[in-house]
Design an enzyme around this catalytic site. Structure first.
Site, short mmCIF file in Angstrom:
data_model
loop_
_atom_site.label_atom_id
_atom_site.label_comp_id
_atom_site.label_asym_id
_atom_site.label_seq_id
_atom_site.Cartn_x
_atom_site.Cartn_y
_atom_site.Cartn_z
N CYS A 77 0.95 -1.08 0.39
CA CYS A 77 -0.36 0.28 0.15
C CYS A 77 0.87 1.25 0.20
CB CYS A 77 -0.66 0.29 1.34
SG CYS A 77 -0.31 0.59 2.91
N ALA B 264 2.81 1.79 3.11
CA ALA B 264 3.94 1.55 2.33
C ALA B 264 5.13 2.13 2.30
CB ALA B 264 3.89 -0.57 2.43
N ARG C 274 11.81 -4.42 6.96
CA ARG C 274 12.90 -4.98 5.48
C ARG C 274 14.40 -5.11 5.29
NH1 ARG C 274 13.33 0.54 2.89
NH2 ARG C 274 13.21 -0.12 0.52
N HIS D 83 5.46 6.42 -2.26
CA HIS D 83 7.12 6.92 -3.08
C HIS D 83 7.51 8.15 -3.31
CE1 HIS D 83 7.92 2.13 -4.58
NE2 HIS D 83 8.34 2.45 -3.26
FE1 CFM Z 1 12.95 0.97 -5.42
FE2 CFM Z 1 12.33 -2.34 -5.35
FE3 CFM Z 1 10.72 -0.38 -3.87
FE4 CFM Z 1 13.62 -0.95 -3.72
FE5 CFM Z 1 12.75 -2.86 -2.06
FE6 CFM Z 1 11.70 -3.92 -4.15
FE7 CFM Z 1 9.66 -2.14 -2.72
MO1 CFM Z 1 10.56 -4.51 -1.98
S1 CFM Z 1 14.79 -1.25 -5.64
S2 CFM Z 1 12.40 0.62 -2.93
S3 CFM Z 1 14.10 -2.11 -1.47
S4 CFM Z 1 11.44 0.22 -6.16
S5 CFM Z 1 12.61 -4.61 -2.64
S6 CFM Z 1 12.35 -3.83 -6.24
S7 CFM Z 1 9.63 -3.81 -3.87
S8 CFM Z 1 11.14 -3.20 -0.49
S9 CFM Z 1 9.10 -0.52 -3.22
#
Ligand code: CFM
Length: 550
Positions: free
Chosen positions: A68, A71, A102, A203
């Site tokens: 989500c 997160a 994580r 993000h």
């Molecule tokens: Fe970038 Fe990722 Fe992500 Fe990531 Fe991660 Fe991920 Fe993630 Mo899991 S590199 S920041 S450190 S998009 S592994 S492939 S899914 S937490 S949001």
């Protein structure tokens, strides 16, 4: 030897086979669902990349890998910073992401430095807070956190109910900043879980918050004046950042900040004093790179330090950007030294892993980045996709102007950034930039996952659980890369699953030493005969199969 005609035949057969898979999967779905899902399943073709549907709502009922918005904001981008007290404003269940789930590691430089990463801060909202409002409880939590820890900064993260009942975390943050004083920085994020279609929205919200509340607050230029860089989109999972810090230091490249692996408030506040931004995970942090370029004149390039060759490529790019012989020579020395050990291990393992098949369905960048490591092992990626990537992460940034902005994207605040009047300073003159571009250096560019994949390989966005099982049944990969939600289902099918979110208990996998770790871990998985012995209960026992009635 394969002649040209045979090779074409093979490609055509492969494409027919994969198209067959696509229709097999899709016809199982109700009509409306099939129509939607088919747009997210394409065949890779680097010469003529197909358009893929991505960053749209998951269809209810499909078992998705996604997380989500909260997160993405709290767990992913802000979570790894050690000296911010991150308070989750919400019911205690959401507190899970407040904690260190994580494997993002951190290393304070001494015993007196703060490290709040191991704590889990939540306002623990109750029924009465949902009915009468939770702002007072939040204020109390902020006061309590300050009294206990005296942190430099406190961040407040909104979970779903906060948005539903209308608690204003921004107003509370401002009020508490004033009440507490002492130079503390307190800011909130409207990152309610439902705000976007996935963690990707989180993000973006986190990037906006970093820019508004942290970046650029400290102008002091510390350390070496030379080769000052930021690494964006690196989160120190399994110690990746430690390995990259080691490599940069060895090359005398001065890392001002990492967003946000092993990071600190000071690093963020000071990031605008760097001369180059390197974007590792494009999906999660490209917004900060763009904003810092507009405001401060720092150019950004895409880098990819997953894979030994890719790490070498990154170092050469940095040296090329700064253009000083001293750095170019140092980088070459380091590469030569590091690659000796890497090659010794790789060659031994390559003979055993060559030709094996991998599938990668992870996040928004690793499904691409890890293909380099598999290539180094001579392995082929036969299918890959992101959980929450956008079209540009698949097709390259050139498609950004053509991406339709939908209601879900409009839900995320777009902040207007302009040149910082006193601190904007282009790091390179126009001529220097042109010269670098002529030499092949690409600024503000990411070509996406499909460019790297073999023609005819399957690319699937937001893979459903059903599609995953079908993929495995049909193509029997030697290793499947995903996360904890998939791990044991896949392993019960007799296929080893490598978690590429948290690396299981392994890592680091970035940089040179990381590549060696990865080669060894993958060798263990794909060369172990035990997986073929595993029989799922349904393979030996009778089971009931049902069909949808629609
Ligand atoms: Fe970038 Fe990722 Fe992500 Fe990531 Fe991660 Fe991920 Fe993630 Mo899991 S590199 S920041 S450190 S998009 S592994 S492939 S899914 S937490 S949001």
């Amino acid at each position: 030897m394969v002649n040209e005609t045979d090779r074409t035949m093979q490609t055509e057969e492969l494409i027919a086979e994969l198209q067959d898979f696509r229709s097999e999967v899709i016809t199982k779905y109700p009509k409306k669902v099939a129509k939607k899902r088919e747009k997210s399943i394409v065949l890779s073709d680097a010469d003529n990349p197909p358009q893929i549907q991505a960053n749209v709502r998951t269809i209810p009922g499909i078992i998705t890998q996604r997380g989500c918005t909260y997160a993405g904001c709290k767990g992913v981008v802000l979570g790894p910073t050690r000296d911010i007290v991150n308070i989750t404003h919400g019911p205690i269940g959401c507190g899970f992401y407040s904690w260190l789930t994580r494997r993002n590691q951190t290393k304070p430089e001494n015993d007196t430095q703060e490290n709040f990463i191991t704590y889990c801060f939540s306002t623990d909202m109750q029924d009465s807070n949902i009915v009468f409002g939770g702002e007072e409880k939040l204020k109390q939590a902020i006061r309590e956190a300050y009294e206990l820890f005296h942190p430099k900064a406190i961040a407040v993260f909104s979970t779903c109910p906060v948005g539903l009942i209308g608690d204003d975390v921004h107003r509370v943050s401002r009020q508490m900043k004033e009440e507490i004083g002492n130079g503390i920085n307190i800011f909130g994020f409207s990152c309610e879980g439902y705000r976007g279609v996935s963690q990707s929205a989180g993000h973006h919200i986190a990037n906006n918050g970093l820019f508004k509340n942290l970046i650029g607050r400290d102008d002091e230029v510390r350390g070496s004046l030379k080769y000052r860089v930021n690494l964006l989109g690196e989160y120190n999972i399994g110690g990746d950042a430690f390995e990259l810090e080691r490599v940069f230091e060895k090359c005398s490249i001065h890392l001002i900040s990492t967003f946000s692996g092993n990071s600190t408030v000071q690093g963020f506040e000071n990031a605008h004093t760097a001369d180059l931004n390197m974007v590792m995970c494009h999906r999660s942090i490209n917004y900060v790179a763009e904003m810092m370029e507009t405001a401060f004149g720092i150019p950004w390039i895409k880098v990819q330090p997953i894979g030994a060759n890719s790490t070498a490529k990154m170092l050469r790019k940095i040296a090329q950007y700064f253009g000083e012989q001293e750095l170019i020579d140092r980088v070459e020395e380091v590469i030569a030294e590091e690659m000796k050990e890497v090659e010794a291990v790789r060659q031994k393992i390559h003979a055993k892993t060559k030709g094996k098949k991998a599938m990668l369905f992870v996040g928004g960048s690793r499904a691409h980045h890890y293909q380099d490591l598999f290539e180094e092992l001579g392995m082929v990626t036969v299918a890959a996709g992101y959980e929450f990537g956008h079209r540009d992460d698949y097709e390259g940034r050139r498609v950004i102007p053509t991406i339709q902005i939908d209601a879900d994207s409009r839900n995320i605040e777009e902040i207007t950034v302009s040149k910082d009047e006193t601190r904007y300073q282009p790091r390179k003159s126009e001529d220097e930039m042109k010269k670098l571009e002529a030499e092949g250096m690409e600024f503000n560019e990411y070509h996406g996952l499909m460019e790297q994949m073999e023609k005819g390989a399957l690319v699937i966005d937001d893979l459903s659980h059903y599609e995953m099982e079908k993929l495995i049944e049909r193509y029997k990969p030697d290793v499947f890369c995903a996360g904890i939600k998939e791990k044991f289902v896949v392993q019960k099918m007799g296929i080893p699953l490598k978690q590429l979110h948290n690396y299981d208990s392994g890592g680091p996998y970035a940089g040179f030493k990381g590549a060696i770790n990865f080669y060894k871990d993958i060798e263990q998985m794909v060369c172990a005969a035990i997986w073929q012995e595993i029989k799922a209960p349904w393979e030996s026992e009778a089971y009931v199969e049902a069909q949808f009635a629609y």
